[in-house]
Design a protein around this motif. Structure first.
Motif, PDB file in Angstrom:
ATOM      1  N   GLY A  24     -10.250  -8.708 -14.415  1.00 11.86           N
ATOM      2  CA  GLY A  24      -9.299  -7.986 -15.251  1.00 11.86           C
ATOM      3  C   GLY A  24      -9.187  -6.533 -14.849  1.00 11.86           C
ATOM      4  N   ALA A  25      -9.347  -6.272 -13.552  1.00  8.35           N
ATOM      5  CA  ALA A  25      -9.365  -4.897 -13.042  1.00  8.35           C
ATOM      6  C   ALA A  25      -8.105  -4.596 -12.232  1.00  8.35           C
ATOM      7  N   GLY A  26      -7.917  -3.323 -11.910  1.00 14.28           N
ATOM      8  CA  GLY A  26      -6.854  -2.924 -11.003  1.00 14.28           C
ATOM      9  C   GLY A  26      -7.278  -3.193  -9.574  1.00 14.28           C
ATOM     10  N   TYR A  27      -6.364  -2.970  -8.636  1.00 15.22           N
ATOM     11  CA  TYR A  27      -6.617  -3.284  -7.228  1.00 15.22           C
ATOM     12  C   TYR A  27      -5.919  -2.244  -6.355  1.00 15.22           C
ATOM     13  N   LEU A  28      -6.617  -1.803  -5.314  1.00 12.59           N
ATOM     14  CA  LEU A  28      -6.021  -0.855  -4.376  1.00 12.59           C
ATOM     15  C   LEU A  28      -6.338  -1.255  -2.946  1.00 12.59           C
ATOM     16  N   ASP A  29      -5.281  -1.435  -2.158  1.00 13.34           N
ATOM     17  CA  ASP A  29      -5.402  -1.750  -0.736  1.00 13.34           C
ATOM     18  C   ASP A  29      -5.180  -0.456   0.039  1.00 13.34           C
ATOM     19  N   PHE A  63       5.957   7.182   0.016  1.00  8.83           N
ATOM     20  CA  PHE A  63       5.569   5.783  -0.166  1.00  8.83           C
ATOM     21  C   PHE A  63       4.934   5.565  -1.531  1.00  8.83           C
ATOM     22  N   THR A  64       5.023   4.338  -1.979  1.00  6.40           N
ATOM     23  CA  THR A  64       4.473   3.936  -3.269  1.00  6.40           C
ATOM     24  C   THR A  64       3.537   2.753  -3.063  1.00  6.40           C
ATOM     25  N   ILE A  65       2.358   2.832  -3.658  1.00  2.55           N
ATOM     26  CA  ILE A  65       1.389   1.735  -3.577  1.00  2.55           C
ATOM     27  C   ILE A  65       1.042   1.290  -4.999  1.00  2.55           C
ATOM     28  N   GLY A  66       1.225   0.016  -5.282  1.00  2.32           N
ATOM     29  CA  GLY A  66       0.936  -0.498  -6.608  1.00  2.32           C
ATOM     30  C   GLY A  66      -0.519  -0.884  -6.774  1.00  2.32           C
ATOM     31  N   PRO A  72       1.030  -6.400  -5.923  1.00  5.40           N
ATOM     32  CA  PRO A  72       0.910  -4.981  -5.554  1.00  5.40           C
ATOM     33  C   PRO A  72       2.167  -4.480  -4.855  1.00  5.40           C
ATOM     34  N   GLU A  73       2.751  -3.435  -5.409  1.00  2.54           N
ATOM     35  CA  GLU A  73       3.986  -2.877  -4.867  1.00  2.54           C
ATOM     36  C   GLU A  73       3.700  -2.044  -3.621  1.00  2.54           C
TER      37      GLU A  73
END
Length: 234
Positions: A24-29, A63-66, A72-73
């Motif tokens: 249930g967490a966020g995610y960042l690539d 740029f935008t990173i979701g 993920p956007e």
């Protein structure tokens, strides 16, 4: 926060997204961020080896990173470039672009801000990359370094490229994997390496589900589950 590092082909992206979903967490690539800057460099006709020109362009890159693990956007100047940043041209050029100190400084600062925002809003985040546990978030309570043999990683990369409609062979993928490993581990700025306190997980003989179970247990043992919730990440 879970810091997930490792070379390409270890299943890092799939594992990070699925782990974030299960927690249930966020995610960042973070790798996607370097790839977006690389795509901007290539589209501008800038030589990826020209560090000064790359640094100047990085300052202006829009740029935008979701941070939603579900979708993920990934947008450059408003355009969805999720597929474009995985192409062979970007894959070949991303290492020299990523090695530019100013690019790393710029993106690390942005990554830290995103982490703070998502943890404050959602309660937790899984962050994947190559320098998360060593540079971006050295105080992360759980650092994991995923590994796998070069042959296994090349086979996975070739299968992934073929599924995405990109021409590929295991031999070409192996050469690309080995080249990327060398460039990433020998660069002066934030080289690829495991943090001293990282937990090493070899995924060569493990399924994605087995890796998720192992990492979820690690997160539980570290007491990281209570802070996360099921709100949609920003």
């Amino acid at each position: 926060m879970v810091a997930l590092d490792g070379p390409s082909g270890t299943g890092k992206t799939t594992v990070a997204r699925k782990l974030a979903q299960s927690l249930g967490a966020g995610y960042l690539d973070t790798g996607a961020m370097y790839r977006m800057v690389t795509l901007a460099v290539l589209r501008a006709g800038v030589d990826p080896a020209d560090a000064d020109a790359v640094a100047r362009l990085a300052d202006d890159a829009d740029f935008t990173i979701g941070t939603s693990p579900d979708r993920p956007e990934i947008r450059l100047a408003g355009e969805d470039v999720a597929a474009d940043i995985r192409g062979p041209e970007v894959t070949k050029a991303v290492s020299p672009v990523s090695a530019v100190p100013h690019v790393r400084e710029l993106l690390v600062a942005r990554q830290r801000q995103i982490i703070d925002d998502v943890v404050g809003h959602r309660g937790g985040i899984v962050v994947e990359g190559r320098d998360i546990g060593t540079v971006v978030a050295p105080d992360s309570p759980l650092k994991v370094f995923l590994t796998a043999s070069a042959d296994v990683r090349a086979s996975r990369r070739s299968t992934q490229d073929t599924a995405a409609g990109r021409k590929s062979s295991v031999a070409d993928a192996l050469a690309s994997v080995e080249r990327r490993d060398h460039l990433d581990s020998t660069r002066a700025a934030s080289p690829l390496r495991a943090a001293d306190d990282a937990v090493h997980v070899d995924t060569s003989e493990l399924s994605i589900d087995q890796v998720i179970v192992a990492l979820s247990e690690l997160a539980s043992h570290r007491g990281l589950l209570a802070g996360c919730n099921a709100e949609v990440a920003r």
